[in-house]
Design a protein around this motif. Sequence first.
Motif, PDB file in Angstrom:
ATOM      1  N   ILE A  57       0.684  -1.094  -0.109  1.00 10.63           N
ATOM      2  CA  ILE A  57      -0.020   0.148   0.122  1.00 10.63           C
ATOM      3  C   ILE A  57       0.778   1.093  -0.093  1.00 10.63           C
ATOM      4  O   ILE A  57       1.804   1.306   0.737  1.00 10.63           O
ATOM      5  CB  ILE A  57      -1.042   0.132   1.293  1.00 10.63           C
ATOM      6  CG1 ILE A  57      -1.354  -1.287   1.589  1.00 10.63           C
ATOM      7  CG2 ILE A  57      -2.119   0.957   1.074  1.00 10.63           C
ATOM      8  CD1 ILE A  57      -1.963  -1.245   3.185  1.00 10.63           C
ATOM      9  N   GLY A  58       0.373   2.202  -0.840  1.00 10.41           N
ATOM     10  CA  GLY A  58       0.876   3.533  -0.783  1.00 10.41           C
ATOM     11  C   GLY A  58       2.466   3.683  -1.530  1.00 10.41           C
ATOM     12  O   GLY A  58       3.045   2.743  -1.771  1.00 10.41           O
ATOM     13  N   GLU A  61       5.798   2.798   0.258  1.00  8.93           N
ATOM     14  CA  GLU A  61       5.789   1.150   0.375  1.00  8.93           C
ATOM     15  C   GLU A  61       6.229   0.594  -1.038  1.00  8.93           C
ATOM     16  O   GLU A  61       7.008  -0.168  -1.148  1.00  8.93           O
ATOM     17  CB  GLU A  61       4.617   0.792   1.088  1.00  8.93           C
ATOM     18  CG  GLU A  61       4.402   0.739   2.564  1.00  8.93           C
ATOM     19  CD  GLU A  61       3.621   1.979   2.589  1.00  8.93           C
ATOM     20  OE1 GLU A  61       3.408   2.877   1.740  1.00  8.93           O
ATOM     21  OE2 GLU A  61       3.193   2.496   3.846  1.00  8.93           O
ATOM     22  N   ARG A 191       0.607  -4.925   6.746  1.00  3.17           N
ATOM     23  CA  ARG A 191       1.081  -3.315   6.879  1.00  3.17           C
ATOM     24  C   ARG A 191      -0.227  -2.627   7.543  1.00  3.17           C
ATOM     25  O   ARG A 191       0.071  -1.716   8.286  1.00  3.17           O
ATOM     26  CB  ARG A 191       1.177  -2.945   5.694  1.00  3.17           C
ATOM     27  CG  ARG A 191       2.763  -3.442   5.099  1.00  3.17           C
ATOM     28  CD  ARG A 191       2.994  -2.874   3.890  1.00  3.17           C
ATOM     29  NE  ARG A 191       4.389  -3.747   3.456  1.00  3.17           N
ATOM     30  CZ  ARG A 191       4.289  -4.841   2.708  1.00  3.17           C
ATOM     31  NH1 ARG A 191       3.096  -5.551   2.689  1.00  3.17           N
ATOM     32  NH2 ARG A 191       5.500  -5.291   2.280  1.00  3.17           N
ATOM     33  N   GLU A 192      -1.505  -3.094   6.879  1.00  2.00           N
ATOM     34  CA  GLU A 192      -2.697  -2.302   7.466  1.00  2.00           C
ATOM     35  C   GLU A 192      -2.964  -2.584   9.025  1.00  2.00           C
ATOM     36  O   GLU A 192      -3.085  -1.745   9.855  1.00  2.00           O
ATOM     37  CB  GLU A 192      -3.726  -2.637   6.746  1.00  2.00           C
ATOM     38  CG  GLU A 192      -3.968  -2.052   5.270  1.00  2.00           C
ATOM     39  CD  GLU A 192      -5.184  -2.599   4.498  1.00  2.00           C
ATOM     40  OE1 GLU A 192      -5.598  -1.891   3.849  1.00  2.00           O
ATOM     41  OE2 GLU A 192      -5.144  -4.014   4.740  1.00  2.00           O
ATOM     42  N   ARG A 195      -0.767  -0.761  11.284  1.00  2.00           N
ATOM     43  CA  ARG A 195      -0.985   0.529  11.620  1.00  2.00           C
ATOM     44  C   ARG A 195      -2.242   0.829  12.564  1.00  2.00           C
ATOM     45  O   ARG A 195      -2.596   1.795  13.236  1.00  2.00           O
ATOM     46  CB  ARG A 195      -1.152   1.441  10.355  1.00  2.00           C
ATOM     47  CG  ARG A 195       0.304   1.499   9.808  1.00  2.00           C
ATOM     48  CD  ARG A 195       0.355   2.798   8.773  1.00  2.00           C
ATOM     49  NE  ARG A 195       1.886   3.090   8.324  1.00  2.00           N
ATOM     50  CZ  ARG A 195       2.268   2.455   7.231  1.00  2.00           C
ATOM     51  NH1 ARG A 195       1.600   1.470   6.222  1.00  2.00           N
ATOM     52  NH2 ARG A 195       3.558   2.605   6.870  1.00  2.00           N
ATOM     53  N   TYR A 282      -8.393   5.006   8.397  1.00  2.00           N
ATOM     54  CA  TYR A 282      -7.212   4.766   7.767  1.00  2.00           C
ATOM     55  C   TYR A 282      -5.878   5.638   8.348  1.00  2.00           C
ATOM     56  O   TYR A 282      -6.069   6.930   8.504  1.00  2.00           O
ATOM     57  CB  TYR A 282      -7.508   5.046   6.363  1.00  2.00           C
ATOM     58  CG  TYR A 282      -6.679   4.513   5.090  1.00  2.00           C
ATOM     59  CD1 TYR A 282      -6.529   3.261   5.046  1.00  2.00           C
ATOM     60  CD2 TYR A 282      -5.865   5.320   4.153  1.00  2.00           C
ATOM     61  CE1 TYR A 282      -5.765   2.578   4.156  1.00  2.00           C
ATOM     62  CE2 TYR A 282      -5.254   4.797   3.141  1.00  2.00           C
ATOM     63  CZ  TYR A 282      -5.106   3.212   3.416  1.00  2.00           C
ATOM     64  OH  TYR A 282      -4.387   2.715   2.263  1.00  2.00           O
ATOM     65  N   LYS A 283      -4.740   4.840   8.127  1.00  2.00           N
ATOM     66  CA  LYS A 283      -3.403   5.458   8.642  1.00  2.00           C
ATOM     67  C   LYS A 283      -2.602   4.972   7.479  1.00  2.00           C
ATOM     68  O   LYS A 283      -2.417   3.556   7.321  1.00  2.00           O
ATOM     69  CB  LYS A 283      -3.252   5.356   9.833  1.00  2.00           C
ATOM     70  CG  LYS A 283      -2.113   6.175  10.437  1.00  2.00           C
ATOM     71  CD  LYS A 283      -1.566   5.769  11.823  1.00  2.00           C
ATOM     72  CE  LYS A 283      -2.569   6.428  12.698  1.00  2.00           C
ATOM     73  NZ  LYS A 283      -2.156   6.540  14.270  1.00  2.00           N
ATOM     74  N   VAL A 284      -1.667   5.529   6.816  1.00  3.02           N
ATOM     75  CA  VAL A 284      -0.531   5.299   5.972  1.00  3.02           C
ATOM     76  C   VAL A 284       0.870   6.037   6.487  1.00  3.02           C
ATOM     77  O   VAL A 284       0.658   6.784   7.154  1.00  3.02           O
ATOM     78  CB  VAL A 284      -0.944   5.544   4.341  1.00  3.02           C
ATOM     79  CG1 VAL A 284      -2.039   4.775   3.903  1.00  3.02           C
ATOM     80  CG2 VAL A 284      -1.178   7.172   4.272  1.00  3.02           C
ATOM     81  N   THR A 288       3.384   9.096   2.193  1.00  3.69           N
ATOM     82  CA  THR A 288       2.432   8.825   1.356  1.00  3.69           C
ATOM     83  C   THR A 288       1.053   9.542   1.806  1.00  3.69           C
ATOM     84  O   THR A 288       0.187  10.229   0.691  1.00  3.69           O
ATOM     85  CB  THR A 288       1.868   7.168   1.620  1.00  3.69           C
ATOM     86  OG1 THR A 288       2.929   6.431   1.492  1.00  3.69           O
ATOM     87  CG2 THR A 288       0.787   6.932   0.911  1.00  3.69           C
ATOM     88  N   TYR A 289       0.949   9.897   2.618  1.00  2.00           N
ATOM     89  CA  TYR A 289      -0.366  10.507   3.418  1.00  2.00           C
ATOM     90  C   TYR A 289       0.115  12.265   2.745  1.00  2.00           C
ATOM     91  O   TYR A 289      -1.048  12.760   2.271  1.00  2.00           O
ATOM     92  CB  TYR A 289      -0.588  10.871   4.768  1.00  2.00           C
ATOM     93  CG  TYR A 289      -1.444  11.847   5.205  1.00  2.00           C
ATOM     94  CD1 TYR A 289      -2.589  11.560   5.218  1.00  2.00           C
ATOM     95  CD2 TYR A 289      -0.834  12.957   6.036  1.00  2.00           C
ATOM     96  CE1 TYR A 289      -3.664  12.626   5.553  1.00  2.00           C
ATOM     97  CE2 TYR A 289      -1.878  13.812   6.429  1.00  2.00           C
ATOM     98  CZ  TYR A 289      -3.157  13.660   6.345  1.00  2.00           C
ATOM     99  OH  TYR A 289      -3.980  14.487   6.672  1.00  2.00           O
ATOM    100  N   GLN A 318      -5.555   9.416   9.388  1.00  2.00           N
ATOM    101  CA  GLN A 318      -4.234   9.718   9.554  1.00  2.00           C
ATOM    102  C   GLN A 318      -4.262  10.070  11.158  1.00  2.00           C
ATOM    103  O   GLN A 318      -4.851   9.490  12.120  1.00  2.00           O
ATOM    104  CB  GLN A 318      -3.770  10.808   8.788  1.00  2.00           C
ATOM    105  CG  GLN A 318      -2.055  10.940   8.839  1.00  2.00           C
ATOM    106  CD  GLN A 318      -1.736   9.515   8.200  1.00  2.00           C
ATOM    107  OE1 GLN A 318      -2.233   8.791   7.493  1.00  2.00           O
ATOM    108  NE2 GLN A 318      -0.367   9.443   8.146  1.00  2.00           N
TER     109      GLN A 318
END
Length: 377
Positions: A57-58, A61, A191-192, A195, A282-284, A288-289, A318
């Motif tokens: 994701i992102g 990554e 990864r999700e 986080r 959702y958090k990355v 990426t954010y 975030q």
Amino acid sequence: MKLFMIAGEKSGDKQGALLIQELLRRNPDIEIVGLGGSRMHALAPGVEDWAEQAAVIGVVEVLKHARFFVRRLKEMTARIEQEQPEGLILIDYPGFNQRLAERVHKSCPNTKIAWFIAPMVWAWHKSRVPKLARILDLMMCTFPFEKPLFEAAGLRTEFVGHPLVDDILEQRRTDVREKGLIGLFPGSRMREIERHFPVFLELVKKLQTVHPEWRFETSASSEKLAGIMRRMAEKAGVAPELINICPGSYHGLMDRAEAALVTSGTATLEAALHELPFALVYKVAWGTYMLGRMILTIKYIGMVNILIDKPVTKELIQHDFNVDNCIAELEKLTTPDTRAEVLAGMQESMARLGHGGAAGKAADAVLSLFNTPTTAP
């Protein structure tokens, strides 16, 4: 006839498997090969299961795994050039699939290229639409507002509806909702989980005293991930009896929970189809954010909200994704007035997804590219 099919993660694998089923029902002699996941591989052994490796994701990554993706891109391009299949069917997974489509368009002019589950260029970069129109022969959309966007660029486009409509309504139960049960859906990728799940665990700890009547359950996409999540809970000081961690399908939990926190992605549509009131989380990675904030061109990231351009479900993104905000939203979702309002908005939004049969419509659209006889389903 040989078709190459490319999907890159679990959700794409699921939809790819449904499409394979419908293609083979119509023409059992089709040979299907490519890259996908375990479901596609079970139906078409020539499809390699790479979903676990491909689920990155992102932007940050993806850059970390750039060598892996470049290598697989070269391998698939070379194989398609060698075998010259009649068709290349791309399923979601835009970063990899668009690059592959560009290469195949140049080197295999006789190979028809179709895309099932259109890339969300309307959210990131509408300037890509003319390019897609040049390299594709068919776009199959799952959201109605996408069709005029691609057709305006001269690309043959079919709105087939969303495959989740069939998938959820077939298995959904409406008589098992449990008051006080809170569903926590951290995502299916490691990864999700890294986080989102720690925030969920802190939430469970705090709510022991704030709402002792609430019970918590979460799902894991595999026994391996369930084991990792149990160890994370133990390390965070959350006793096993405070949160039920279940491997396997999460659809049963979506039927039973009174309210939920759901990680952004396909699961939010699934929750809406199950009529489960939820807040999107959702958090990355911060890189990426920040990049996303610069290039995102839409007000919402949740499709439930996008479809009707209304904030039906709260989006906690975030820094807004924290324990206090999550508690506040769950408290709202368990009150009758807010719950009724959210459910009404979800029903309005889900009505835009079509009336079922998406995979069958997609199979018909694909086969129409080749003027090949089919067996009626």
